[in-house]
Design a protein around this motif. Structure first.
Motif, PDB file in Angstrom:
ATOM      1  N   GLY A  23      20.268 -76.458 -50.736  1.00 58.43           N
ATOM      2  CA  GLY A  23      20.093 -75.972 -52.107  1.00 58.43           C
ATOM      3  C   GLY A  23      21.388 -76.012 -52.903  1.00 58.43           C
ATOM      4  O   GLY A  23      22.311 -76.747 -52.571  1.00 58.43           O
ATOM      5  N   LYS A  24      21.433 -75.199 -53.943  1.00 58.67           N
ATOM      6  CA  LYS A  24      22.608 -75.181 -54.816  1.00 58.67           C
ATOM      7  C   LYS A  24      23.817 -74.667 -54.053  1.00 58.67           C
ATOM      8  O   LYS A  24      23.792 -73.599 -53.457  1.00 58.67           O
ATOM      9  CB  LYS A  24      22.347 -74.324 -56.054  1.00 58.67           C
ATOM     10  N   ALA A  25      24.899 -75.463 -54.107  1.00 59.35           N
ATOM     11  CA  ALA A  25      26.106 -75.134 -53.347  1.00 59.35           C
ATOM     12  C   ALA A  25      27.257 -74.703 -54.236  1.00 59.35           C
ATOM     13  O   ALA A  25      28.239 -74.153 -53.755  1.00 59.35           O
ATOM     14  CB  ALA A  25      26.529 -76.325 -52.504  1.00 59.35           C
ATOM     15  N   GLY A  26      27.168 -74.983 -55.539  1.00 65.69           N
ATOM     16  CA  GLY A  26      28.253 -74.606 -56.431  1.00 65.69           C
ATOM     17  C   GLY A  26      28.008 -75.094 -57.833  1.00 65.69           C
ATOM     18  O   GLY A  26      27.006 -75.768 -58.123  1.00 65.69           O
ATOM     19  N   GLU A  27      28.964 -74.736 -58.715  1.00 65.42           N
ATOM     20  CA  GLU A  27      28.837 -75.128 -60.110  1.00 65.42           C
ATOM     21  C   GLU A  27      30.191 -75.167 -60.797  1.00 65.42           C
ATOM     22  O   GLU A  27      31.146 -74.535 -60.353  1.00 65.42           O
ATOM     23  CB  GLU A  27      27.916 -74.161 -60.858  1.00 65.42           C
ATOM     24  N   MET A  28      30.236 -75.931 -61.884  1.00 66.05           N
ATOM     25  CA  MET A  28      31.371 -75.962 -62.791  1.00 66.05           C
ATOM     26  C   MET A  28      30.806 -75.660 -64.179  1.00 66.05           C
ATOM     27  O   MET A  28      29.982 -76.417 -64.690  1.00 66.05           O
ATOM     28  CB  MET A  28      32.059 -77.328 -62.777  1.00 66.05           C
ATOM     29  N   VAL A  29      31.223 -74.546 -64.757  1.00 63.92           N
ATOM     30  CA  VAL A  29      30.684 -74.077 -66.031  1.00 63.92           C
ATOM     31  C   VAL A  29      31.601 -74.524 -67.167  1.00 63.92           C
ATOM     32  O   VAL A  29      32.823 -74.368 -67.089  1.00 63.92           O
ATOM     33  CB  VAL A  29      30.549 -72.543 -66.023  1.00 63.92           C
ATOM     34  N   PHE A  30      30.980 -75.078 -68.223  1.00 64.34           N
ATOM     35  CA  PHE A  30      31.763 -75.598 -69.343  1.00 64.34           C
ATOM     36  C   PHE A  30      30.983 -75.469 -70.643  1.00 64.34           C
ATOM     37  O   PHE A  30      29.793 -75.166 -70.657  1.00 64.34           O
ATOM     38  CB  PHE A  30      32.140 -77.066 -69.107  1.00 64.34           C
ATOM     39  N   ASP A  31      31.692 -75.745 -71.734  1.00 65.34           N
ATOM     40  CA  ASP A  31      31.097 -75.764 -73.066  1.00 65.34           C
ATOM     41  C   ASP A  31      31.719 -76.926 -73.825  1.00 65.34           C
ATOM     42  O   ASP A  31      32.877 -77.280 -73.572  1.00 65.34           O
ATOM     43  CB  ASP A  31      31.370 -74.436 -73.777  1.00 65.34           C
TER      44      ASP A  31
END
Length: 99
Positions: A23-31
């Motif tokens: 499943g989901k292992a991580g993320e990088m949040v941006f705008d």
């Protein structure tokens, strides 16, 4: 094998999400504002650390930025550290106005 998927949001932050067989292992949040992509946070699940997932997220973000002719404001400590360590690799996309 891990796969990075882009999740663009009109309202609120967007993200690059990484998935593996569990499943989901991580993320990088941006705008994105104008021509700037601001990276706020990169996180990999603790039980999946050490597999290079943060680097895969970084590589996906960099490819997206170059493809869309954007500049990066690296507020995320991980991204900022990588940009500083390997400035020659990222100098074309690093917005240093706020440095």
């Amino acid at each position: 094998m891990a796969e990075v998927k882009l999740s663009l949001q009109e309202e609120g932050p967007s993200s690059f999400d990484i998935f593996d067989e569990n499943g989901k292992a991580g993320e990088m949040v941006f705008d994105i504002q104008g021509n700037d992509l601001t990276v706020y946070h990169t996180e990999v699940e603790p039980d999946r650390e050490g597999k290079g997932y943060a680097k895969l997220l970084l590589d996906a973000m960099v490819a997206y930025v170059r493809e869309n002719q954007l500049k990066v404001i690296p507020l995320c400590p991980y991204v900022h550290l990588q940009f500083r360590r390997h400035e020659e690799l990222y100098k074309d996309i690093w917005n240093k106005i706020n440095e």
